[in-house]
Design a protein around this motif. Structure first.
Motif, short mmCIF file in Angstrom:
data_model
loop_
_atom_site.label_atom_id
_atom_site.label_comp_id
_atom_site.label_asym_id
_atom_site.label_seq_id
_atom_site.Cartn_x
_atom_site.Cartn_y
_atom_site.Cartn_z
N PHE A 1 -4.04 -5.88 -13.21
CA PHE A 1 -4.57 -4.99 -12.20
C PHE A 1 -3.80 -3.68 -12.23
O PHE A 1 -2.75 -3.56 -12.87
N THR A 2 -4.35 -2.69 -11.52
CA THR A 2 -3.70 -1.37 -11.46
C THR A 2 -2.76 -1.31 -10.25
O THR A 2 -2.85 -2.13 -9.32
N LEU A 3 -1.90 -0.30 -10.25
CA LEU A 3 -0.98 -0.10 -9.13
C LEU A 3 -1.76 0.07 -7.83
O LEU A 3 -1.36 -0.45 -6.78
N ALA A 4 -2.86 0.79 -7.87
CA ALA A 4 -3.64 1.02 -6.65
C ALA A 4 -4.16 -0.28 -6.04
O ALA A 4 -4.38 -0.37 -4.84
N ASP A 5 -4.35 -1.30 -6.89
CA ASP A 5 -4.86 -2.58 -6.42
C ASP A 5 -3.76 -3.56 -6.06
O ASP A 5 -4.04 -4.73 -5.76
N ALA B 1 0.83 -1.21 0.00
CA ALA B 1 0.00 0.00 0.00
C ALA B 1 0.87 1.26 0.00
O ALA B 1 0.58 2.23 -0.71
N ALA B 2 1.93 1.25 0.82
CA ALA B 2 2.83 2.41 0.86
C ALA B 2 3.54 2.59 -0.47
O ALA B 2 3.71 3.72 -0.96
N PHE B 3 3.94 1.48 -1.10
CA PHE B 3 4.60 1.53 -2.41
C PHE B 3 3.66 2.13 -3.45
O PHE B 3 4.05 3.00 -4.25
N ALA B 4 2.40 1.68 -3.46
CA ALA B 4 1.42 2.18 -4.43
C ALA B 4 1.19 3.68 -4.26
O ALA B 4 1.04 4.41 -5.25
#
Length: 781
Positions: A127-131, A13-16
């Motif tokens: 999938f997207t980066l956010a996911d 999550a922090a990476f995204a």
């Protein structure tokens, strides 16, 4: 030590968040992948190289963006560049690689989207980066964990319950039964869930423990489980220093889940294999609300019917909790978001505080489905409030202090021990799932292990429990649930005695459905405090004679009003042996706290979705009562038709144990031996024969003379069988009829044509099929 999945999801999550604006390939790619590998605690330079030279298809020189020999090949593009050519480019490198270097995985990315291809299984994931936090386990191979492929998981809840049902049946058939079996299954379900969701630090550590440390014949599995349960119940500082390393790595759970010592079962190879099959299932995909269906799947249908157990789909639970409280809370959240500055901040903080002070009580909670889904929806709303309070870029926070909701806000009473224990564990599991969501949102791992707070689930009979001592009504916000449905005909002796409570609670009838006791007891309970009520009920409490016997007590004695209602719809279940029943949902509030607008949900198709209408008042028959002079008006029972037409009545009820009812072949034999018996054998037609055809006959001996009966030895045997049945097998009614065995309980032998109405038809019929019958036909009840 390998990172836990909770920590990995938080890192993802922090990476995204950090890379959400990245777009340029050449200047950022290497930093991007160095940090990507750090999500898993694996330094990139230990396993993979950038710009690896290789001969491409056609013997041209090429450079792989990132290459981990034998494992992973990455092709990376700038944001907006199509990824389909990148896959072709990746495959063009294969001819120049040695067999041992060929990768299992191909990863394509443009910073904001990912495509992962597993060439061994033929699966792909986009999938997207956010996911990324949701799909991070697909990259388990980076830390040496291969992702398993699960098939046939639609619907996953049913499959999971069937797996545990098989284990239950195998253990029970071996003689391991009762309390110990129920407790063992609950613990195993927790371990299976913990193994896949990060409660246990290392993914599959429970499965590996079973697989690697126990014999294939299962002979030592029970002993190993007993040792494991002791370890899970012991804080690390209190464990022996010489404890087996494989056991020592399991965390301390607490919460009394593993406190009780059980007689450990003797497993065999078949039982061990079933448990390993359950271990291989992906419990990460399960909603904890499955456990109600799990319990139902291992109950006998006879027990299900007796207890009125109709377990609920999430869709139907939402029909209760949304109009009861969730819609209002979400509307309050929407209003807060329209504000600006300090007013917005105060409104969000006030709503958040409010969530932490609500309490929820299900006095027939079963496996806790209503409480579990309510907790999930509230935690999801809380997450949205936190997101609004702390936008990205302003999150230097301790995640552990963010959530104000916990499982100790939920109360339930359940008459059976197994589902009561499942309700506790499922609430803990839902808490863990929502803590994971909080971790992903704020990029910091958050676990409530060891457990410190517990839901309040009481193993008791709700109708014989003082609710006010269990949860003082002034501390209760909402009373909700799905009480037992059994009707008058299906009551046993205990239920009949319990239903005497209705008179003291204000009801006037003796044939009310069992569920009415919960409504009346809840009405009495909420007289102090401001708690609102919403129950699922049989639709018969809004129809016919029950309305006048039941509703005046709610309206006049307890001064309640209907705040919302769902008219008749078909009940659904996630369990084996779906409950076939039509229900309503009734929301009630005290008159001094009622809202001016009442919501009514109506169904054109009882299996479909409802339409909503708004009204100033609702009748107990569930229609608009705003135009009525008396919105509490009910129709009183009358013994004579108001129209002057003939009164309808029930048909014959022989109460004979089946001895007077014969088929066509039996009739032919009797008439062949005794022709004078023929007038006393009449066609017997009930709803089944009337609607679907078929022949039955009934012996009507009321007018037979004694000297005639003495000539029919077969009939004398049947008369004696009826006398014995009424004496030994029936209830008080049957015993009262034993001395007059020729008489029916209800005798209806028409002498002229009559209109027949089947008591039971089909929901698929547009009309109930009435029809004319005539003597010598005898109608059944």
């Amino acid at each position: 030590m390998r990172l836990s999945w909770n920590e990995i999801r938080a890192r993802a999550a922090a990476f995204a968040t950090e890379w959400r604006t990245a777009h340029y390939e050449r200047g950022q790619t290497q930093t991007f992948y160095n940090e990507f590998f750090e999500i898993f605690g694996t330094p990139r330079k230990r396993v993979a190289a950038f710009e690896e030279p290789v001969k491409k298809l056609g013997n041209k020189q090429g450079f792989i963006d990132l290459f981990w020999k034998g494992v992973l090949l990455v092709e990376h593009k700038s944001l907006g560049r199509p990824l389909a050519p990148a896959k072709t480019q990746a495959l063009d490198y294969f001819p120049g690689l040695k067999d041992a270097e060929l990768p299992r995985y191909i990863l394509l990315s443009d910073f904001q989207t990912f495509e992962l291809y597993d060439l061994e299984t033929g699966t792909e994931l986009k999938f997207t980066l956010a996911d990324l936090p949701r799909h991070v386990e697909a990259f388990g191979f980076i830390m040496g964990v291969q992702k398993r492929v699960f098939k046939d998981q639609d619907p996953v809840n049913i499959i999971a319950s069937e797996l545990m049902g098989r284990l239950h049946d195998a253990l029970k058939s071996s003689g391991y039964d009762g309390h110990d079996l129920e407790r063992l299954l609950v613990r195993l379900v927790f371990c299976l869930f913990a193994d896949d969701t990060g409660i246990f630090d290392i993914r599959d550590m429970f499965e590996d423990f079973i697989k690697d440390r126990t014999r294939e014949d299962g002979s030592d599995l029970g002993l190993f489980l007993s040792r494991l349960f002791d370890v899970l119940n012991t804080a690390p500082e209190k464990r022996q220093k010489s404890l087996d390393e494989d056991l020592a790595c399991f965390p301390y759970i607490n919460g009394d889940l593993f406190a009780e010592r059980l007689n450990f079962p003797d497993f065999n190879a078949t039982m061990r294999n079933i448990l390993l099959e359950a271990c291989a299932f992906n419990w990460n995909a399960i909603s904890p609300a499955i456990f109600g269906a799990l319990f139902q799947s291992v109950m006998l249908p006879k027990e299900r019917r007796k207890q009125g157990a109709h377990y609920t789909t999430e869709r139907n639970i939402l029909k209760v909790i949304q109009p009861l409280f969730l819609d209002n809370l979400r509307a309050e959240f929407s209003r807060a978001q329209t504000l600006r500055g300090p007013a917005r901040k105060r409104a969000l903080e006030s709503l958040h505080e409010k969530l932490g002070q609500l309490t929820f009580f299900d006095p027939a909670c079963g496996c806790g489905n209503f409480l579990i889904i309510a907790y999930r929806e509230l935690r999801q709303l809380e997450l949205e409030i936190l997101r609004a309070q702390h936008p990205i870029g302003q999150r230097e926070l301790d995640v552990a202090i963010l959530s104000k909701l916990d499982v100790d806000q939920f109360y339930g009473i359940e008459i059976s021990e197994f589902p009561a224990r499942i309700a506790e564990i499922a609430l803990w599991m839902m808490d863990h799932i929502m803590n994971n969501s909080l971790s992903v949102e704020f990029g910091e791992s958050f676990l409530r292990i060891p457990l410190k707070k517990s839901p309040h689930i009481l193993f008791a009979d709700a109708l014989e429990t003082d609710w006010e001592k269990f949860l003082p009504p002034e501390k209760c916000s909402y009373v909700l649930g799905n009480p037992p449905f059994s009707g008058f005909v299906l009551r046993d002796e205990k239920t009949r005695k319990q239903m005497q409570i209705l008179q003291s609670l204000g009801a006037s009838g003796s044939r009310l459905d069992y569920v009415t006791a919960w409504f009346l007891k809840a009405g009495k309970y909420v007289q102090t405090g401001q708690a609102q009520i919403a129950f699922v009920a049989t639709n018969s409490i809004t129809q016919g004679e029950q309305v006048s016997q039941f509703w005046p007590a709610l309206f006049d004695r307890y001064r309640l009003e209907i705040s919302f209602a769902h008219r008749t719809f078909a009940w659904g279940s996630d369990a084996r042996g779906v409950a076939h029943v039509h229900v309503v949902i009734i929301g009630l509030t005290r008159r001094d706290a009622e809202q001016p607008v009442k919501r009514l949900f109506s169904y054109e198709d009882i299996n479909g979705d409802p339409g909503e209408s708004l009204h100033s008042a609702l009748s107990p028959y569930l229609f608009d009562a705003g135009a009525l002079g008396d919105r509490h008006l009910v129709v009183q029972r009358s013994t004579t038709p108001l129209t002057g037409l003939p009164a309808p009545r029930v048909g014959s009820k022989p109460v004979d144990g089946g001895h007077y009812i014969i088929d066509t072949a039996e009739r032919a034999k009797l008439v062949a031996r005794h022709p004078d018996l023929s007038p006393f054998i009449r066609p017997y037609i009930g709803g089944q024969e009337f609607l679907n055809g078929g022949d039955r006959w009934i012996l009507c001996l009321q007018k037979a003379k004694p000297e005639q009966i003495r000539r029919w030895p077969e009939i004398i045997k049947r008369i004696e069988a009826v006398r014995k049945f009424r004496t030994t097998e029936g209830g008080n009614l049957s015993k009262s009829l034993a001395e007059t065995p020729l008489a029916f309980h209800v005798t209806v032998i028409p002498e002229s044509p009559f209109l027949a109405i089947p008591e039971v038809s089909s929901e698929r019929r547009e009309y109930v099929p009435f029809g004319w019958l005539e003597p010598p036909v005898v109608p059944s009840n």
